[in-house]
Design an enzyme around this catalytic site. Structure first.
Site, mmCIF file in Angstrom:
data_model
loop_
_atom_site.group_PDB
_atom_site.id
_atom_site.type_symbol
_atom_site.label_atom_id
_atom_site.label_comp_id
_atom_site.label_asym_id
_atom_site.label_seq_id
_atom_site.Cartn_x
_atom_site.Cartn_y
_atom_site.Cartn_z
ATOM 1 N N GLU A 1 46.784 95.565 83.809
ATOM 2 C CA GLU A 1 47.177 94.322 83.126
ATOM 3 C C GLU A 1 46.633 94.252 81.703
ATOM 4 O O GLU A 1 47.078 93.423 80.898
ATOM 5 C CB GLU A 1 46.698 93.105 83.924
ATOM 6 C CG GLU A 1 45.208 92.986 84.109
ATOM 7 C CD GLU A 1 44.694 93.716 85.348
ATOM 8 O OE1 GLU A 1 43.572 93.405 85.774
ATOM 9 O OE2 GLU A 1 45.420 94.588 85.883
ATOM 10 N N GLY B 1 41.212 104.014 89.508
ATOM 11 C CA GLY B 1 40.480 102.768 89.275
ATOM 12 C C GLY B 1 39.142 102.801 89.981
ATOM 13 O O GLY B 1 38.613 103.869 90.310
ATOM 14 N N SER B 2 38.596 101.634 90.242
ATOM 15 C CA SER B 2 37.279 101.545 90.851
ATOM 16 C C SER B 2 37.328 101.911 92.330
ATOM 17 O O SER B 2 38.384 101.847 92.972
ATOM 18 C CB SER B 2 36.723 100.127 90.704
ATOM 19 O OG SER B 2 37.435 99.224 91.536
ATOM 20 N N GLU C 1 27.970 103.083 88.501
ATOM 21 C CA GLU C 1 28.752 103.473 87.340
ATOM 22 C C GLU C 1 28.599 102.410 86.251
ATOM 23 O O GLU C 1 28.823 101.224 86.498
ATOM 24 C CB GLU C 1 30.227 103.638 87.705
ATOM 25 C CG GLU C 1 31.071 104.139 86.546
ATOM 26 C CD GLU C 1 32.521 104.372 86.925
ATOM 27 O OE1 GLU C 1 33.132 105.327 86.411
ATOM 28 O OE2 GLU C 1 33.036 103.599 87.748
ATOM 29 N N CYS D 1 35.697 108.060 82.956
ATOM 30 C CA CYS D 1 35.232 108.309 84.324
ATOM 31 C C CYS D 1 34.551 109.661 84.448
ATOM 32 O O CYS D 1 33.688 109.855 85.311
ATOM 33 C CB CYS D 1 36.384 108.192 85.313
ATOM 34 S SG CYS D 1 37.771 109.287 84.974
ATOM 35 N N TRP E 1 43.085 101.320 82.510
ATOM 36 C CA TRP E 1 43.196 100.875 81.124
ATOM 37 C C TRP E 1 42.410 101.755 80.153
ATOM 38 O O TRP E 1 42.623 101.689 78.945
ATOM 39 C CB TRP E 1 42.708 99.432 80.989
ATOM 40 C CG TRP E 1 41.400 99.145 81.684
ATOM 41 C CD1 TRP E 1 41.238 98.581 82.909
ATOM 42 C CD2 TRP E 1 40.071 99.406 81.205
ATOM 43 N NE1 TRP E 1 39.908 98.477 83.235
ATOM 44 C CE2 TRP E 1 39.164 98.975 82.189
ATOM 45 C CE3 TRP E 1 39.569 99.953 80.032
ATOM 46 C CZ2 TRP E 1 37.780 99.081 82.047
ATOM 47 C CZ3 TRP E 1 38.187 100.065 79.880
ATOM 48 C CH2 TRP E 1 37.310 99.631 80.885
ATOM 49 N N ASN E 2 41.496 102.577 80.640
ATOM 50 C CA ASN E 2 40.621 103.301 79.697
ATOM 51 C C ASN E 2 41.343 104.454 78.998
ATOM 52 O O ASN E 2 41.143 104.699 77.805
ATOM 53 C CB ASN E 2 39.356 103.789 80.399
ATOM 54 C CG ASN E 2 39.643 104.701 81.567
ATOM 55 O OD1 ASN E 2 40.657 104.575 82.247
ATOM 56 N ND2 ASN E 2 38.741 105.637 81.829
ATOM 57 N N LYS F 1 52.791 100.919 87.833
ATOM 58 C CA LYS F 1 52.121 99.650 87.595
ATOM 59 C C LYS F 1 50.920 99.934 86.684
ATOM 60 O O LYS F 1 49.889 100.392 87.151
ATOM 61 C CB LYS F 1 51.679 99.020 88.919
ATOM 62 C CG LYS F 1 51.230 97.551 88.807
ATOM 63 C CD LYS F 1 49.791 97.448 88.409
ATOM 64 C CE LYS F 1 49.339 96.014 88.253
ATOM 65 N NZ LYS F 1 48.004 95.911 87.609
ATOM 66 N N GLU G 1 41.810 108.385 92.793
ATOM 67 C CA GLU G 1 40.843 108.883 91.791
ATOM 68 C C GLU G 1 40.044 107.696 91.309
ATOM 69 O O GLU G 1 40.529 106.841 90.577
ATOM 70 C CB GLU G 1 41.577 109.561 90.628
ATOM 71 C CG GLU G 1 40.652 110.415 89.765
ATOM 72 C CD GLU G 1 40.172 109.708 88.518
ATOM 73 O OE1 GLU G 1 39.009 109.217 88.559
ATOM 74 O OE2 GLU G 1 40.907 109.648 87.541
#
Length: 490
Positions: free
Chosen positions: A169, A218-219, A364, A274, A142-143, A166, A240
């Site tokens: 959300e 993502g995380s 993080e 990130c 989302w960032n 995808k 990633e």
């Protein structure tokens, strides 16, 4: 099951600045995801069959449409993430540039090539080709809801694949807008389809039959779940994950430029980058000057004006916990503090001299918190920079030995006398090591991630003495042993 239970579930996306609902989206279940993969599989045969030359003008048409619609698409990004309009525009410009590069360079990188067969294969013609994997599943963040997933989407399409995307959300409308523009530019087949929902939708994409590869951003924790889901069908993955990116400021650095870069890298996009700057290691003899410059610049910024809110509201709590821990551990707040966190917005925070075991150093943060620590020399700076499990990006400011320091860092990308600059260069691969994941997007390596190498050896003429046959005489192997010793045993 009642009729109400059977009705498709939906969820709402919101503007993080106001909490206002900006869209309603379906939650795609496993059956819906499988149907999207089936459609993508059918389209993949046509798309791959066009070849590089056939795909190039169609991708160019999409690139052109995206460039013309920058302001419209940027508006969608702003609405779902809260970031400033110009930051959204920059994200789109970079994504369009990468799309253009991937389309124009795919044939050079992935086209069939000949290789030398060597002495043992002197009677063979050897070639390597890079056919597409078929359907690529992309799970985006989302960032940077356009730039980051387009590092997979654009390169996968250029390699000849179709994509099922995808999006997060939190940013489903951005994903839908991308798919709609491609369908408008290339209406022939559903090259890019979007499935929306939460973790179960992503898991269904990972497990769907027919997916040739998954590209996830993502995380680290979620990345491990993605890998586990993909393991069911042995689907290869590109992962990633996050970073705890460090900047090293050498004694001979341009202090003003380094401070400006540190503040931009740490605070832009509300620190939700990130490959931004979360830790700075500055040599003792320039630390006071550097801290003064950083504090002066950071103090002029304010969330909601200079940058947006925390796109994911819960992230504000993580930032506050890290700030409190850094100060409780003995760090000195140069700018801001726990009170900088307010109603989903976080104003800049700069804390100096934070112990290396503080969570503000080891975890993080993903928010506008910059930790600045003094070090006696470059060796110590490198040791600390490499001291976490992450290894995504880094920055080095030094007039004389920037590249020398960069070579010592355990990470995927380094910017010398700049920050995040590597992300804007399409020819450079992007990805991390360790807890930051593996695989690469962008560049030649990024194109090859979405293809499979296929080797072909074609016999041009038969050898006078067969070596790979039960008809091989014993004398032939004795002669081959003698020749090998003469040629390679010296």
């Amino acid at each position: 099951m009642t009729a109400t239970d059977a009705a498709p579930r939906t969820f709402e996306s919101q503007d993080p600045r106001t909490g206002e609902v900006v869209g309603t989206h379906p939650v795609h279940d496993a059956a819906a995801v499988a149907a999207a993969v089936d459609r993508a599989t059918a389209a993949a045969q046509w798309w791959a069959g066009l070849g590089f030359d056939g795909r190039l003008p169609k991708l160019a048409a999409w690139r052109s449409l995206l460039a013309k619609r920058i302001d419209d698409l940027a508006g969608v990004i702003v609405t779902e993430t809260g970031k400033p309009l110009d930051d959204a525009r920059l994200e789109l410009i970079l994504a369009v540039d990468h799309l253009d590069w991937a389309a124009r360079n795919a044939k050079r990188v992935l086209g069939k090539r000949t290789v030398r067969p060597g002495l043992m294969g002197a009677n063979q013609a050897a070639t390597v080709s890079y056919p597409p994997v078929g359907v690529v599943g992309v799970i985006g963040p989302w960032n940077y809801p356009v730039f980051t997933p387009m590092g997979s989407i654009a390169y996968a399409l250029a390699a000849g694949n179709t994509v099922v995307f995808k999006p997060s959300e939190l940013t489903p409308g951005v994903g839908r807008a991308l798919a709609d523009t491609l369908a408008e530019a290339v209406p022939d087949a559903p090259l890019l389809q979007v499935v929306t929902g939460f973790g179960e939708t992503g898991a269904a994409l990972c497990r769907a039959r027919g997916v040739g590869k998954i590209a996830f951003t993502g995380s680290t924790a979620t990345g491990k779940k993605v890998m586990a889901a993909c393991a069911d069908n042995l689907v290869p993955v590109l992962i990633e994950c996050g970073g705890k990116d460090a900047m090293i400021v050498d004694s001979d650095a341009d202090i003003a430029a380094a401070a400006d870069a540190a503040v931009w890298g740490g605070m832009s996009n509300a620190g939700q980058t990130c490959v931004g700057v979360e830790r700075v290691y500055v040599l003792d003899d320039v630390a006071d000057a550097f801290n003064t410059e950083v504090a002066k610049r950071a103090a002029t910024l304010r969330a909601g004006e200079s940058f947006g809110p925390m796109t994911m509201p819960a992230q504000a709590g993580i930032v506050e916990r890290h700030v409190r821990d850094a100060i409780a551990a003995g760090g000195t707040a140069l700018v801001g503090g726990p009170g900088s966190v307010r109603d989903g917005f976080v104003d800049p925070v700069v804390v100096a001299d934070v112990p290396e075991d503080s969570v503000a150093v080891t975890e993080e943060t993903f928010g506008p918190l910059l930790v600045v620590n003094r070090v006696p020399d470059v060796d110590e700076a490198v040791r600390r920079a490499n001291g976490t499990g992450y290894g995504l990006g880094a920055s080095v400011f030094s007039r004389a030995r920037g590249e020398e320091i960069a070579d010592r860092l355990r990470c995927g990308m380094v910017a010398v006398n700049g920050v995040i600059s590597f992300a804007g260069i399409p020819a450079l691969p992007f990805g991390g090591v360790g807890d930051s994941g593996f695989g690469r997007i962008h560049g030649d390596d990024g194109l090859r991630e979405f293809a499979r190498a296929q080797a072909v050896a074609r016999q041009r003429f038969a050898l006078p003495v067969p070596l790979t046959s039960f008809r091989r005489p014993a004398s032939a192997m004795k002669g081959l042993v003698r020749m090998t010793r003469l040629r390679l045993g010296r």
